[in-house]
Write a protein that holds these residues in place. Structure first.
Motif, PDB file in Angstrom:
ATOM      1  N   SER A  80       0.803  -1.176   0.171  1.00  0.00           N
ATOM      2  CA  SER A  80       0.313  -0.121  -0.035  1.00  0.00           C
ATOM      3  C   SER A  80       0.763   1.431  -0.091  1.00  0.00           C
ATOM      4  N   THR A  81       2.210   1.199   0.428  1.00  0.00           N
ATOM      5  CA  THR A  81       2.881   2.351   0.556  1.00  0.00           C
ATOM      6  C   THR A  81       3.571   2.864  -1.098  1.00  0.00           C
ATOM      7  N   TYR A  82       3.641   1.814  -1.884  1.00  0.00           N
ATOM      8  CA  TYR A  82       3.843   1.808  -3.202  1.00  0.00           C
ATOM      9  C   TYR A  82       3.159   2.712  -4.177  1.00  0.00           C
ATOM     10  N   SER A  83       3.984   3.481  -5.108  1.00  0.00           N
ATOM     11  CA  SER A  83       2.974   4.304  -6.056  1.00  0.00           C
ATOM     12  C   SER A  83       2.483   3.351  -6.940  1.00  0.00           C
ATOM     13  N   GLU A  84       1.531   3.947  -7.661  1.00  0.00           N
ATOM     14  CA  GLU A  84       0.970   3.416  -8.931  1.00  0.00           C
ATOM     15  C   GLU A  84       1.847   2.878  -9.947  1.00  0.00           C
ATOM     16  N   GLU A  85       2.965   3.566 -10.145  1.00  0.00           N
ATOM     17  CA  GLU A  85       4.286   3.089 -11.095  1.00  0.00           C
ATOM     18  C   GLU A  85       4.890   2.155 -10.687  1.00  0.00           C
ATOM     19  N   GLN A  86       5.045   2.106  -9.144  1.00  0.00           N
ATOM     20  CA  GLN A  86       5.854   1.078  -8.782  1.00  0.00           C
ATOM     21  C   GLN A  86       5.724  -0.366  -8.879  1.00  0.00           C
ATOM     22  N   ILE A  87       4.384  -0.587  -8.401  1.00  0.00           N
ATOM     23  CA  ILE A  87       3.793  -1.837  -8.541  1.00  0.00           C
ATOM     24  C   ILE A  87       3.979  -2.731  -9.827  1.00  0.00           C
ATOM     25  N   PRO A  88       3.529  -2.196 -10.914  1.00  0.00           N
ATOM     26  CA  PRO A  88       3.898  -3.185 -11.933  1.00  0.00           C
ATOM     27  C   PRO A  88       5.242  -3.285 -12.288  1.00  0.00           C
ATOM     28  N   ILE A  89       6.371  -2.398 -12.121  1.00  0.00           N
ATOM     29  CA  ILE A  89       7.780  -2.337 -12.021  1.00  0.00           C
ATOM     30  C   ILE A  89       8.140  -3.693 -11.019  1.00  0.00           C
ATOM     31  N   LEU A  90       7.772  -3.654  -9.946  1.00  0.00           N
ATOM     32  CA  LEU A  90       8.161  -4.683  -8.836  1.00  0.00           C
ATOM     33  C   LEU A  90       7.530  -6.053  -9.600  1.00  0.00           C
ATOM     34  N   VAL A  91       6.374  -6.197 -10.006  1.00  0.00           N
ATOM     35  CA  VAL A  91       5.704  -7.496 -10.617  1.00  0.00           C
ATOM     36  C   VAL A  91       6.739  -7.852 -11.857  1.00  0.00           C
ATOM     37  N   ASN A  92       7.136  -7.256 -12.621  1.00  0.00           N
ATOM     38  CA  ASN A  92       8.246  -7.703 -13.610  1.00  0.00           C
ATOM     39  C   ASN A  92       9.391  -8.036 -13.315  1.00  0.00           C
ATOM     40  N   GLU A  93       9.673  -7.401 -12.126  1.00  0.00           N
ATOM     41  CA  GLU A  93      11.051  -7.829 -11.439  1.00  0.00           C
ATOM     42  C   GLU A  93      10.961  -9.137 -10.697  1.00  0.00           C
ATOM     43  N   ILE A  94       9.968  -9.581 -10.102  1.00  0.00           N
ATOM     44  CA  ILE A  94       9.835 -11.169  -9.442  1.00  0.00           C
ATOM     45  C   ILE A  94       9.427 -12.151 -10.418  1.00  0.00           C
ATOM     46  N   ILE A  95       8.988 -11.853 -11.496  1.00  0.00           N
ATOM     47  CA  ILE A  95       8.533 -12.898 -12.426  1.00  0.00           C
ATOM     48  C   ILE A  95       9.684 -13.774 -12.852  1.00  0.00           C
ATOM     49  N   THR A  96       9.373 -14.999 -12.335  1.00  0.00           N
ATOM     50  CA  THR A  96      10.513 -16.360 -12.566  1.00  0.00           C
ATOM     51  C   THR A  96       9.701 -17.350 -13.016  1.00  0.00           C
ATOM     52  N   LYS A  97      10.342 -18.567 -13.193  1.00  0.00           N
ATOM     53  CA  LYS A  97       9.747 -19.515 -13.570  1.00  0.00           C
ATOM     54  C   LYS A  97       8.527 -20.161 -12.804  1.00  0.00           C
ATOM     55  N   LYS A  98       8.673 -19.787 -11.580  1.00  0.00           N
ATOM     56  CA  LYS A  98       7.884 -20.192 -10.427  1.00  0.00           C
ATOM     57  C   LYS A  98       6.610 -19.452 -10.524  1.00  0.00           C
ATOM     58  N   THR A  99       6.594 -17.966 -10.908  1.00  0.00           N
ATOM     59  CA  THR A  99       5.510 -17.196 -11.045  1.00  0.00           C
ATOM     60  C   THR A  99       4.984 -16.789 -12.521  1.00  0.00           C
ATOM     61  N   VAL A 100       5.771 -17.351 -13.396  1.00  0.00           N
ATOM     62  CA  VAL A 100       5.232 -16.935 -14.807  1.00  0.00           C
ATOM     63  C   VAL A 100       3.739 -17.267 -14.909  1.00  0.00           C
ATOM     64  N   LYS A 101       3.430 -18.520 -14.792  1.00  0.00           N
ATOM     65  CA  LYS A 101       1.984 -18.870 -15.142  1.00  0.00           C
ATOM     66  C   LYS A 101       1.080 -18.046 -14.317  1.00  0.00           C
ATOM     67  N   HIS A 102       1.127 -17.620 -13.107  1.00  0.00           N
ATOM     68  CA  HIS A 102       0.488 -16.701 -12.446  1.00  0.00           C
ATOM     69  C   HIS A 102       0.352 -15.334 -13.067  1.00  0.00           C
ATOM     70  N   HIS A 103       1.374 -15.016 -13.560  1.00  0.00           N
ATOM     71  CA  HIS A 103       1.583 -13.601 -14.074  1.00  0.00           C
ATOM     72  C   HIS A 103       0.877 -13.568 -15.466  1.00  0.00           C
ATOM     73  N   ALA A 104       1.374 -14.784 -16.244  1.00  0.00           N
ATOM     74  CA  ALA A 104       0.666 -15.041 -17.589  1.00  0.00           C
ATOM     75  C   ALA A 104      -0.681 -15.061 -17.539  1.00  0.00           C
ATOM     76  N   ILE A 105      -1.223 -15.996 -16.670  1.00  0.00           N
ATOM     77  CA  ILE A 105      -2.758 -16.020 -16.552  1.00  0.00           C
ATOM     78  C   ILE A 105      -3.487 -14.595 -16.224  1.00  0.00           C
ATOM     79  N   SER A 106      -3.004 -14.024 -15.286  1.00  0.00           N
ATOM     80  CA  SER A 106      -3.530 -12.608 -14.968  1.00  0.00           C
ATOM     81  C   SER A 106      -3.531 -11.575 -16.151  1.00  0.00           C
ATOM     82  N   SER A 107      -2.303 -11.786 -16.895  1.00  0.00           N
ATOM     83  CA  SER A 107      -2.003 -10.817 -17.961  1.00  0.00           C
ATOM     84  C   SER A 107      -2.856 -11.186 -19.252  1.00  0.00           C
ATOM     85  N   PHE A 108      -3.346 -12.398 -19.405  1.00  0.00           N
ATOM     86  CA  PHE A 108      -4.310 -12.813 -20.332  1.00  0.00           C
ATOM     87  C   PHE A 108      -5.687 -12.538 -19.952  1.00  0.00           C
ATOM     88  N   LYS A 109      -5.921 -12.634 -18.953  1.00  0.00           N
ATOM     89  CA  LYS A 109      -7.242 -12.089 -18.162  1.00  0.00           C
ATOM     90  C   LYS A 109      -7.533 -10.725 -18.602  1.00  0.00           C
TER      91      LYS A 109
END
Length: 298
Positions: free
Chosen positions: A71-100
């Motif tokens: 909640s302390t992050y700015s609107e711009e920081q959140i998607p940057i953090l998401v892109n930074e932590i995407i790994t093989k473990k999280t790519v499924k979650h991220h891809a499904i959310s992005s496809f949605k």
């Protein structure tokens, strides 16, 4: 004319994100993470921006970030953090959310961009089985709960079909295995062909000849094509048709009209098989309860 859905209730957000409505309300009240709009009658609703933000917050939260910190992050920081932590473990979650999100906004470019990104990390087979199949299962539930419209579902399905056709063309070479021919079809009034299209890809990739008849095929047409080949496996994907009250009669008719020699088999899959009387199955009919089971059998 169907109205495209681009505003959402808190229940819609729950269905799309997997976060309970009660939790979303708490996050709003305590941390002001979303800013719902209000109608003239003071009913709260959310737009696509809120949905996208919540999906990103959900990924961060699942990755161990506390909501109080997010909640302390700015609107711009959140998607940057998401892109930074995407790994093989999280790519499924991220891809499904992005496809949605691509589906909700009818954004073909976003779909293509995300698809190309994950195809750089995984094979097409992995993308389909690990991401696209779970995605379509979720889409089916979202449609059933009226969270999305039929237009959303058709938009996404047709984009996936484009990719299936492209990859099928790459493996559609002269068959190397000639001991049997697979004839793929959907029964009369059945139009859900995505799973069947993928199975066609898998069978071709394994070196077999396929005859892809597609949707809405009556039994008489199966009889007509059967005479051209010595050993045939008919493969069908039964999603909604024949319905649960007709499935037994349908399989009995297949036995009578198609399984009248020693060189024909029938492979069936799909959720409607849950209503089939197992007693009518014989040794020429094989039932499958998942796509990987069929692929392993080929």
């Amino acid at each position: 004319m169907e109205v495209v859905k681009n505003v959402f209730s808190i229940k819609d957000l729950e269905n799309l994100s997997g976060i309970k409505a009660h939790t979303i309300r708490i996050w709003e009240k305590r941390y002001n993470i979303l800013e719902p709009k209000r109608t003239d009658t003071n009913i709260r609703y959310y737009d696509l921006h809120c949905l996208q933000k919540l999906l990103n917050i959900t990924l961060l939260h699942d990755f161990g970030y506390k909501i109080s910190k997010i909640s302390t992050y700015s609107e711009e920081q959140i998607p940057i953090l998401v892109n930074e932590i995407i790994t093989k473990k999280t790519v499924k979650h991220h891809a499904i959310s992005s496809f949605k999100m691509a589906m909700m906004d009818f954004d073909q470019s976003m779909f293509m961009r995300v698809y190309d990104e994950i195809l750089g990390e995984k094979s097409f087979r992995e993308v389909f089985n690990e991401i696209l199949i779970p995605l379509m299962n979720e889409i089916g539930l979202l449609w059933q709960t009226d969270t999305i419209s039929a237009a959303h579902e058709h938009f996404l399905t047709n984009l996936i079909k484009q990719k299936l056709v492209l990859h099928t063309e790459k493996v559609q070479l002269a068959p190397t295995k000639t001991d049997k021919v697979f004839i793929l079809y959907l029964p009369s009034n059945e139009i859900h062909d995505l799973g069947l299209m993928y199975l066609n890809y898998e069978i071709l990739a394994k070196g077999y000849k396929t005859i892809y008849l597609g949707e809405n095929v009556p039994i008489n047409s199966l009889k007509d094509v059967k005479v051209y080949f010595d050993k045939v496996v008919f493969l069908s994907y039964l999603t909604v048709e024949p319905n649960k009250d007709e499935i037994d009669n349908y399989v009995q008719t297949l036995k009578k009209e198609i399984l009248n020699d020693d060189n024909t088999e029938i492979w069936l899959t799909g959720r409607i098989l849950a209503h089939l009387d197992q007693k009518i199955i014989n040794d020429k009919i094989t039932l499958f309860y998942s796509i990987p089971d069929i692929v392993n059998k080929i």
